[in-house]
Design a protein around this motif. Structure first.
Motif, PDB file in Angstrom:
ATOM      1  N   ILE A   1       5.622 -14.888 -11.207  1.00  0.00           N
ATOM      2  CA  ILE A   1       5.167 -15.661  -9.695  1.00  0.00           C
ATOM      3  C   ILE A   1       4.956 -14.795  -8.710  1.00  0.00           C
ATOM      4  O   ILE A   1       4.421 -15.065  -7.908  1.00  0.00           O
ATOM      5  N   ILE A   2       5.751 -13.552  -8.749  1.00  0.00           N
ATOM      6  CA  ILE A   2       5.475 -12.420  -7.833  1.00  0.00           C
ATOM      7  C   ILE A   2       3.993 -12.147  -7.857  1.00  0.00           C
ATOM      8  O   ILE A   2       3.561 -11.974  -6.772  1.00  0.00           O
ATOM      9  N   SER A   3       3.550 -12.063  -8.900  1.00  0.00           N
ATOM     10  CA  SER A   3       2.066 -11.487  -9.154  1.00  0.00           C
ATOM     11  C   SER A   3       1.240 -12.532  -8.399  1.00  0.00           C
ATOM     12  O   SER A   3       0.116 -12.375  -7.950  1.00  0.00           O
ATOM     13  N   ALA A   4       1.561 -13.778  -8.640  1.00  0.00           N
ATOM     14  CA  ALA A   4       0.738 -14.801  -8.124  1.00  0.00           C
ATOM     15  C   ALA A   4       0.881 -14.804  -6.693  1.00  0.00           C
ATOM     16  O   ALA A   4      -0.234 -14.919  -5.771  1.00  0.00           O
ATOM     17  N   CYS A   5       1.990 -14.493  -5.977  1.00  0.00           N
ATOM     18  CA  CYS A   5       2.048 -14.328  -4.509  1.00  0.00           C
ATOM     19  C   CYS A   5       1.317 -13.050  -4.167  1.00  0.00           C
ATOM     20  O   CYS A   5       0.732 -13.137  -3.248  1.00  0.00           O
ATOM     21  N   ALA A   6       1.100 -12.020  -4.720  1.00  0.00           N
ATOM     22  CA  ALA A   6       0.520 -10.847  -4.448  1.00  0.00           C
ATOM     23  C   ALA A   6      -0.950 -11.121  -4.609  1.00  0.00           C
ATOM     24  O   ALA A   6      -1.648 -10.799  -3.655  1.00  0.00           O
ATOM     25  N   SER A   7      -1.331 -11.887  -5.463  1.00  0.00           N
ATOM     26  CA  SER A   7      -2.924 -12.459  -5.577  1.00  0.00           C
ATOM     27  C   SER A   7      -3.087 -13.199  -4.267  1.00  0.00           C
ATOM     28  O   SER A   7      -4.582 -13.122  -3.957  1.00  0.00           O
ATOM     29  N   LEU A   8      -2.325 -13.994  -3.803  1.00  0.00           N
ATOM     30  CA  LEU A   8      -2.713 -14.725  -2.763  1.00  0.00           C
ATOM     31  C   LEU A   8      -2.445 -14.175  -1.435  1.00  0.00           C
ATOM     32  O   LEU A   8      -2.362 -14.937  -0.317  1.00  0.00           O
ATOM     33  N   ALA A   9      -1.756 -13.094  -1.391  1.00  0.00           N
ATOM     34  CA  ALA A   9      -1.206 -12.290  -0.375  1.00  0.00           C
ATOM     35  C   ALA A   9      -0.210 -13.167   0.385  1.00  0.00           C
ATOM     36  O   ALA A   9      -0.333 -13.477   1.685  1.00  0.00           O
ATOM     37  N   LEU A  10       0.701 -13.793  -0.362  1.00  0.00           N
ATOM     38  CA  LEU A  10       1.812 -14.622   0.410  1.00  0.00           C
ATOM     39  C   LEU A  10       2.927 -14.023   0.814  1.00  0.00           C
ATOM     40  O   LEU A  10       3.951 -13.852  -0.100  1.00  0.00           O
ATOM     41  N   LYS A  11       3.014 -13.582   2.065  1.00  0.00           N
ATOM     42  CA  LYS A  11       4.077 -12.738   2.729  1.00  0.00           C
ATOM     43  C   LYS A  11       5.622 -13.447   2.569  1.00  0.00           C
ATOM     44  O   LYS A  11       6.299 -12.951   2.115  1.00  0.00           O
ATOM     45  N   ILE A  12       5.532 -14.614   3.127  1.00  0.00           N
ATOM     46  CA  ILE A  12       6.702 -15.343   3.345  1.00  0.00           C
ATOM     47  C   ILE A  12       7.552 -15.681   1.708  1.00  0.00           C
ATOM     48  O   ILE A  12       8.646 -15.304   1.510  1.00  0.00           O
ATOM     49  N   GLU A  13       6.568 -16.049   0.949  1.00  0.00           N
ATOM     50  CA  GLU A  13       6.804 -16.497  -0.272  1.00  0.00           C
ATOM     51  C   GLU A  13       7.398 -15.278  -1.160  1.00  0.00           C
ATOM     52  O   GLU A  13       8.285 -15.370  -1.918  1.00  0.00           O
TER      53      GLU A  13
ATOM     54  N   TYR B   1       4.045  -6.655  -1.803  1.00  0.00           N
ATOM     55  CA  TYR B   1       4.326  -6.053   0.000  1.00  0.00           C
ATOM     56  C   TYR B   1       2.905  -5.351   0.249  1.00  0.00           C
ATOM     57  O   TYR B   1       2.606  -5.400   1.360  1.00  0.00           O
ATOM     58  N   ALA B   2       2.488  -4.525  -0.699  1.00  0.00           N
ATOM     59  CA  ALA B   2       1.023  -3.870  -0.331  1.00  0.00           C
ATOM     60  C   ALA B   2      -0.037  -4.729  -0.229  1.00  0.00           C
ATOM     61  O   ALA B   2      -0.639  -4.561   0.967  1.00  0.00           O
ATOM     62  N   ARG B   3      -0.243  -5.743  -0.673  1.00  0.00           N
ATOM     63  CA  ARG B   3      -1.138  -6.657  -0.643  1.00  0.00           C
ATOM     64  C   ARG B   3      -1.066  -7.467   0.549  1.00  0.00           C
ATOM     65  O   ARG B   3      -1.748  -7.968   1.195  1.00  0.00           O
ATOM     66  N   CYS B   4       0.114  -7.601   1.015  1.00  0.00           N
ATOM     67  CA  CYS B   4       0.475  -8.346   2.372  1.00  0.00           C
ATOM     68  C   CYS B   4       0.575  -7.536   3.528  1.00  0.00           C
ATOM     69  O   CYS B   4       0.867  -7.951   4.603  1.00  0.00           O
ATOM     70  N   GLY B   5      -0.119  -6.392   3.244  1.00  0.00           N
ATOM     71  CA  GLY B   5      -0.118  -5.321   4.489  1.00  0.00           C
ATOM     72  C   GLY B   5       1.283  -4.723   4.852  1.00  0.00           C
ATOM     73  O   GLY B   5       1.137  -4.207   5.999  1.00  0.00           O
ATOM     74  N   GLN B   6       2.108  -4.864   3.943  1.00  0.00           N
ATOM     75  CA  GLN B   6       3.430  -4.098   4.270  1.00  0.00           C
ATOM     76  C   GLN B   6       3.708  -2.748   3.265  1.00  0.00           C
ATOM     77  O   GLN B   6       4.443  -2.731   2.627  1.00  0.00           O
TER      78      GLN B   6
END
Length: 183
Positions: A89-101, A128-133
């Protein structure tokens, strides 16, 4: 896949959670996600491995949003979280750059005690890297006492993605010095 599935149906083994999960997993790995979903829906008893296999299947097939929807359904049904589930699920968030989730899942991961798992940690570094953090990503990386090649790869890729080529090269060299070889 289809022939094995047909044999399982013929022998009335398709309702067995181990057999059903294996068939689901094979379909997902063969990019036959619709068939994997059909098997999932028909299974009377879904185990944690069954849920995790479908999460991973969605992510591997580029269906991150579907993985997140399935995750919400699993939570509603009270499915216990595992490090494999959370990593997918974290990988899914990373792929979509979902920072809050991603941040919310990080809290869940810490609460569940899975933050020391290599694959979960690598997924967090990646999200975090994909979300710019990138600073937060590096802080997570640095926090890990033991690191495997997956975590090193996630951090090096994060630096590269954000044009921090110098940092990526330094990290690559440090990884090499520690005896961890790239894959």
């Amino acid at each position: 896949c289809k022939q094995l599935h047909a044999i399982a149906i013929k022998l009335a083994l398709d309702a067995n959670s181990f057999v059903g999960t294996a068939i689901l997993d094979v379909y997902a790995k063969c990019n036959m996600i619709k068939d994997a979903c059909w098997v999932f829906e028909k299974m009377p008893d879904k185990t944690l491995v069954t849920w995790s296999s479908l999460f991973a299947g969605y992510v591997q097939n580029g269906l991150q949003e579907e993985a997140l929807c399935l995750f919400r359904n699993a939570q509603r049904e009270g499915v216990k979280l595992t490090e494999f589930t959370l990593s997918a699920i974290i990988s899914a968030c990373a792929s979509l750059a979902l920072k809050i989730e991603g941040t919310q899942l990080h809290a869940v991961i810490v609460k569940c005690g899975f933050h020391g798992n290599f694959f979960v940690a690598a997924s967090l570094v990646d999200v975090y890297a994909r979300c710019g953090q990138i600073e937060k990503s590096y802080a997570l990386f640095a926090y890990m006492e033991q690191k495997n090649v997956v975590i090193w790869n996630a951090m090096i890729a994060g630096f590269s993605r954000h044009a921090h080529s110098w940092e990526a090269m330094i990290l690559f060299e440090k990884m090499h010095q520690l005896g961890i070889f790239p894959n």
